[in-house]
Design an enzyme around this catalytic site. Sequence first.
Site, PDB file in Angstrom:
ATOM      1  N   HIS A 132      -2.222  -5.604   1.720  1.00  0.00           N
ATOM      2  CA  HIS A 132      -3.176  -6.347   1.657  1.00  0.00           C
ATOM      3  C   HIS A 132      -3.288  -7.418   1.238  1.00  0.00           C
ATOM      4  O   HIS A 132      -1.975  -6.993   0.426  1.00  0.00           O
ATOM      5  CB  HIS A 132      -4.518  -5.704   0.491  1.00  0.00           C
ATOM      6  CG  HIS A 132      -5.084  -6.793  -0.402  1.00  0.00           C
ATOM      7  ND1 HIS A 132      -6.539  -6.249   0.772  1.00  0.00           N
ATOM      8  CD2 HIS A 132      -5.558  -7.205  -0.837  1.00  0.00           C
ATOM      9  CE1 HIS A 132      -7.239  -6.584   0.128  1.00  0.00           C
ATOM     10  NE2 HIS A 132      -7.100  -8.010  -1.153  1.00  0.00           N
ATOM     11  N   ASN A 138      -2.499  -0.246   6.759  1.00  0.00           N
ATOM     12  CA  ASN A 138      -1.859  -0.920   7.759  1.00  0.00           C
ATOM     13  C   ASN A 138      -0.875  -1.750   6.324  1.00  0.00           C
ATOM     14  O   ASN A 138      -0.444  -2.809   6.555  1.00  0.00           O
ATOM     15  CB  ASN A 138      -2.538  -1.765   7.583  1.00  0.00           C
ATOM     16  CG  ASN A 138      -3.289  -2.163   6.738  1.00  0.00           C
ATOM     17  OD1 ASN A 138      -3.162  -1.517   5.239  1.00  0.00           O
ATOM     18  ND2 ASN A 138      -4.719  -2.925   6.993  1.00  0.00           N
ATOM     19  N   GLU A 190     -10.123 -11.183  -6.781  1.00  0.00           N
ATOM     20  CA  GLU A 190      -8.280  -9.942  -7.360  1.00  0.00           C
ATOM     21  C   GLU A 190      -7.776 -10.207  -7.761  1.00  0.00           C
ATOM     22  O   GLU A 190      -6.749  -9.039  -9.225  1.00  0.00           O
ATOM     23  CB  GLU A 190      -7.955  -9.825  -5.930  1.00  0.00           C
ATOM     24  CG  GLU A 190      -8.869  -9.765  -4.906  1.00  0.00           C
ATOM     25  CD  GLU A 190      -9.097  -9.556  -3.384  1.00  0.00           C
ATOM     26  OE1 GLU A 190      -7.211  -9.976  -2.968  1.00  0.00           O
ATOM     27  OE2 GLU A 190      -9.637  -9.180  -2.224  1.00  0.00           O
ATOM     28  N   LYS A 222       0.736  -0.700   0.177  1.00  0.00           N
ATOM     29  CA  LYS A 222      -0.422   0.482  -0.095  1.00  0.00           C
ATOM     30  C   LYS A 222       0.684   1.231  -0.103  1.00  0.00           C
ATOM     31  O   LYS A 222       1.908   0.644   0.181  1.00  0.00           O
ATOM     32  CB  LYS A 222      -1.082   0.053   1.023  1.00  0.00           C
ATOM     33  CG  LYS A 222      -1.712  -0.947   1.145  1.00  0.00           C
ATOM     34  CD  LYS A 222      -2.999  -1.019   2.260  1.00  0.00           C
ATOM     35  CE  LYS A 222      -3.685  -2.060   2.485  1.00  0.00           C
ATOM     36  NZ  LYS A 222      -5.174  -1.909   3.010  1.00  0.00           N
ATOM     37  N   TYR A 267     -12.695  -2.520  -3.768  1.00  0.00           N
ATOM     38  CA  TYR A 267     -12.931  -2.537  -2.551  1.00  0.00           C
ATOM     39  C   TYR A 267     -14.558  -3.128  -2.430  1.00  0.00           C
ATOM     40  O   TYR A 267     -15.196  -2.343  -1.358  1.00  0.00           O
ATOM     41  CB  TYR A 267     -12.870  -1.318  -1.822  1.00  0.00           C
ATOM     42  CG  TYR A 267     -10.829  -2.066  -0.883  1.00  0.00           C
ATOM     43  CD1 TYR A 267     -11.020  -3.300  -0.222  1.00  0.00           C
ATOM     44  CD2 TYR A 267     -10.145  -0.682  -1.494  1.00  0.00           C
ATOM     45  CE1 TYR A 267      -9.182  -3.149  -0.061  1.00  0.00           C
ATOM     46  CE2 TYR A 267      -8.748  -1.424  -0.957  1.00  0.00           C
ATOM     47  CZ  TYR A 267      -8.182  -2.061  -0.227  1.00  0.00           C
ATOM     48  OH  TYR A 267      -7.195  -2.293   0.227  1.00  0.00           O
TER      49      TYR A 267
HETATM   50  P1  CMP Z   1      -7.366  -5.036   3.401  1.00  0.00           P
HETATM   51  O1  CMP Z   1      -7.299  -6.429   4.071  1.00  0.00           O
HETATM   52  O2  CMP Z   1      -6.639  -3.797   2.340  1.00  0.00           O
HETATM   53  O3  CMP Z   1      -8.699  -4.880   2.738  1.00  0.00           O
HETATM   54  C1  CMP Z   1     -10.351  -3.858   3.668  1.00  0.00           C
HETATM   55  C2  CMP Z   1      -9.147  -2.434   4.146  1.00  0.00           C
HETATM   56  O4  CMP Z   1      -9.666  -1.618   4.880  1.00  0.00           O
HETATM   57  C3  CMP Z   1      -8.568  -3.097   5.373  1.00  0.00           C
HETATM   58  O5  CMP Z   1      -7.104  -3.189   4.963  1.00  0.00           O
HETATM   59  C4  CMP Z   1      -8.027  -1.919   6.208  1.00  0.00           C
HETATM   60  O6  CMP Z   1      -6.839  -1.224   5.736  1.00  0.00           O
HETATM   61  C5  CMP Z   1      -9.591  -0.897   6.164  1.00  0.00           C
HETATM   62  N1  CMP Z   1     -10.159  -0.576   7.233  1.00  0.00           N
HETATM   63  C6  CMP Z   1     -10.431   0.709   8.334  1.00  0.00           C
HETATM   64  N2  CMP Z   1     -10.929   0.519   8.974  1.00  0.00           N
HETATM   65  C7  CMP Z   1     -11.226  -0.966   8.676  1.00  0.00           C
HETATM   66  C8  CMP Z   1     -12.348  -1.551   9.804  1.00  0.00           C
HETATM   67  N3  CMP Z   1     -13.132  -1.231  10.668  1.00  0.00           N
HETATM   68  N4  CMP Z   1     -12.379  -2.802   9.666  1.00  0.00           N
HETATM   69  C9  CMP Z   1     -11.943  -4.032   8.119  1.00  0.00           C
HETATM   70  N5  CMP Z   1     -10.696  -3.145   7.338  1.00  0.00           N
HETATM   71  C10 CMP Z   1     -10.896  -1.692   8.126  1.00  0.00           C
END
Ligand code: CMP
Length: 141
Positions: free
Chosen positions: A116, A113, A127, A10, A50
Amino acid sequence: AQERTLSIIKPDAVAKNVIGEIESRFEKAGLRIVAMKMLHLSNEKAEGFYAEHKERPFFKDLVGFMTSGPVVVQILEGDNAITANRDLMGATNPKEAEAGTIRADFANSIDANAVHGSDSPESAAREIGYFFADDEICPRG
Ligand code: CMP
Protein backbone atom coordinates in the site's frame (compact mmCIF):
# COMPACT_ATOMS: atom_id res chain seq x y z
CA ALA A 1 10.06 18.62 -3.19
CA GLN A 2 11.03 16.44 -0.26
CA GLU A 3 8.01 14.45 0.88
CA ARG A 4 7.07 11.62 3.19
CA THR A 5 4.69 8.80 2.34
CA LEU A 6 3.30 5.85 4.26
CA SER A 7 4.07 2.43 2.83
CA ILE A 8 2.76 -0.94 3.98
CA ILE A 9 4.15 -4.33 2.98
CA LYS A 10 0.99 -6.43 3.12
CA PRO A 11 0.53 -9.95 4.59
CA ASP A 12 0.93 -11.71 1.21
CA ALA A 13 4.38 -10.21 0.62
CA VAL A 14 5.48 -10.85 4.22
CA ALA A 15 4.37 -14.49 3.80
CA LYS A 16 6.39 -14.73 0.56
CA ASN A 17 9.49 -13.59 2.50
CA VAL A 18 10.17 -10.68 0.16
CA ILE A 19 10.30 -7.84 2.74
CA GLY A 20 13.96 -7.21 1.95
CA GLU A 21 13.49 -7.30 -1.81
CA ILE A 22 10.73 -4.71 -1.58
CA GLU A 23 12.65 -2.43 0.81
CA SER A 24 15.60 -2.72 -1.54
CA ARG A 25 13.54 -1.30 -4.41
CA PHE A 26 12.64 1.73 -2.31
CA GLU A 27 16.28 2.29 -1.37
CA LYS A 28 17.58 1.83 -4.90
CA ALA A 29 15.07 4.45 -6.07
CA GLY A 30 16.54 6.92 -3.59
CA LEU A 31 13.79 6.76 -0.97
CA ARG A 32 14.98 6.66 2.65
CA ILE A 33 13.21 4.65 5.35
CA VAL A 34 12.79 7.08 8.27
CA ALA A 35 10.49 4.90 10.42
CA MET A 36 9.42 1.27 10.35
CA LYS A 37 7.63 -1.39 12.40
CA MET A 38 6.23 -4.88 11.97
CA LEU A 39 2.81 -5.53 13.43
CA HIS A 40 -0.25 -7.72 13.16
CA LEU A 41 -3.19 -5.36 12.69
CA SER A 42 -6.35 -5.76 14.79
CA ASN A 43 -9.72 -5.45 13.08
CA GLU A 44 -10.19 -2.03 14.64
CA LYS A 45 -6.82 -0.77 13.46
CA ALA A 46 -7.35 -2.02 9.89
CA GLU A 47 -10.91 -0.66 9.72
CA GLY A 48 -9.75 2.75 10.92
CA PHE A 49 -6.92 2.84 8.42
CA TYR A 50 -9.26 2.07 5.52
CA ALA A 51 -12.21 4.11 6.87
CA GLU A 52 -12.61 5.95 3.53
CA HIS A 53 -13.49 2.59 1.90
CA LYS A 54 -16.08 1.66 4.55
CA GLU A 55 -19.02 1.66 2.13
CA ARG A 56 -17.20 -0.17 -0.67
CA PRO A 57 -18.23 -3.76 -1.44
CA PHE A 58 -14.64 -4.99 -0.94
CA PHE A 59 -14.24 -3.44 2.55
CA LYS A 60 -14.86 -6.62 4.57
CA ASP A 61 -12.48 -8.71 2.44
CA LEU A 62 -9.88 -5.95 2.57
CA VAL A 63 -9.95 -5.82 6.38
CA GLY A 64 -9.96 -9.62 6.58
CA PHE A 65 -6.93 -9.80 4.34
CA MET A 66 -5.00 -7.03 6.09
CA THR A 67 -5.48 -8.77 9.47
CA SER A 68 -4.58 -12.24 8.13
CA GLY A 69 -0.90 -11.95 9.04
CA PRO A 70 1.82 -9.47 9.97
CA VAL A 71 2.55 -6.36 7.93
CA VAL A 72 5.54 -4.01 7.78
CA VAL A 73 4.64 -0.33 8.01
CA GLN A 74 7.17 2.33 7.09
CA ILE A 75 7.62 5.97 6.25
CA LEU A 76 9.56 6.66 3.06
CA GLU A 77 11.17 10.07 2.62
CA GLY A 78 12.63 11.59 -0.52
CA ASP A 79 12.08 13.72 -3.60
CA ASN A 80 8.42 13.40 -4.67
CA ALA A 81 8.16 10.36 -2.38
CA ILE A 82 4.40 9.90 -2.83
CA THR A 83 4.51 9.64 -6.62
CA ALA A 84 7.88 7.86 -6.63
CA ASN A 85 6.45 5.15 -4.36
CA ARG A 86 3.31 4.80 -6.47
CA ASP A 87 5.43 4.42 -9.60
CA LEU A 88 7.47 1.67 -7.92
CA MET A 89 4.29 -0.13 -6.76
CA GLY A 90 2.45 -0.15 -10.10
CA ALA A 91 -1.33 -0.28 -10.59
CA THR A 92 -3.59 -1.39 -7.71
CA ASN A 93 -4.68 -4.40 -9.75
CA PRO A 94 -1.52 -6.43 -10.39
CA LYS A 95 -3.00 -7.60 -13.71
CA GLU A 96 -2.74 -3.99 -14.88
CA ALA A 97 0.62 -3.24 -13.26
CA GLU A 98 3.54 -2.46 -15.55
CA ALA A 99 6.35 -4.99 -15.82
CA GLY A 100 9.09 -4.41 -13.28
CA THR A 101 6.82 -2.85 -10.67
CA ILE A 102 6.45 -4.35 -7.18
CA ARG A 103 2.88 -5.47 -7.81
CA ALA A 104 3.66 -6.99 -11.21
CA ASP A 105 6.51 -8.95 -9.66
CA PHE A 106 5.08 -9.96 -6.26
CA ALA A 107 1.27 -9.55 -6.16
CA ASN A 108 -1.41 -12.15 -6.91
CA SER A 109 -4.72 -10.27 -6.86
CA ILE A 110 -6.29 -6.87 -6.24
CA ASP A 111 -6.66 -7.79 -2.55
CA ALA A 112 -3.33 -9.56 -2.11
CA ASN A 113 -1.48 -6.79 -3.91
CA ALA A 114 1.76 -6.78 -1.86
CA VAL A 115 1.96 -3.10 -0.92
CA HIS A 116 0.00 0.00 0.00
CA GLY A 117 1.18 3.57 -0.56
CA SER A 118 -0.42 6.92 0.29
CA ASP A 119 -2.13 8.51 -2.73
CA SER A 120 -1.85 12.23 -1.85
CA PRO A 121 -0.10 14.60 0.58
CA GLU A 122 -3.29 14.71 2.66
CA SER A 123 -3.59 10.94 2.96
CA ALA A 124 0.15 10.64 3.62
CA ALA A 125 -0.15 13.01 6.59
CA ARG A 126 -3.13 11.14 7.97
CA GLU A 127 -1.67 7.68 7.41
CA ILE A 128 1.71 8.58 8.90
CA GLY A 129 0.01 9.95 12.02
CA TYR A 130 -2.18 6.85 12.20
CA PHE A 131 0.82 4.56 12.68
CA PHE A 132 3.69 6.68 14.02
CA ALA A 133 4.25 9.12 16.87
CA ASP A 134 6.66 12.00 16.16
CA ASP A 135 9.38 10.41 18.32
CA GLU A 136 9.27 7.22 16.22
CA ILE A 137 10.37 9.08 13.09
CA CYS A 138 14.09 9.48 12.44
CA PRO A 139 14.81 12.09 9.74
CA ARG A 140 18.02 11.20 7.94
CA GLY A 141 18.65 14.34 5.93
P1 CMP B 1 -4.68 -0.16 -1.12
O1 CMP B 1 -3.78 0.79 -1.81
O2 CMP B 1 -4.17 -0.78 0.13
O3 CMP B 1 -6.07 0.58 -0.79
C1 CMP B 1 -7.29 -0.10 -0.69
C2 CMP B 1 -7.18 -1.54 -1.10
O4 CMP B 1 -8.41 -2.18 -1.39
C3 CMP B 1 -6.40 -1.62 -2.39
O5 CMP B 1 -5.05 -1.34 -2.14
C4 CMP B 1 -6.73 -3.06 -2.82
O6 CMP B 1 -5.84 -4.00 -2.26
C5 CMP B 1 -8.11 -3.30 -2.22
N1 CMP B 1 -9.16 -3.45 -3.22
C6 CMP B 1 -9.93 -4.54 -3.42
N2 CMP B 1 -10.81 -4.36 -4.41
C7 CMP B 1 -10.61 -3.10 -4.87
C8 CMP B 1 -11.21 -2.33 -5.91
N3 CMP B 1 -12.21 -2.79 -6.67
N4 CMP B 1 -10.74 -1.07 -6.11
C9 CMP B 1 -9.74 -0.56 -5.35
N5 CMP B 1 -9.14 -1.26 -4.34
C10 CMP B 1 -9.57 -2.52 -4.11
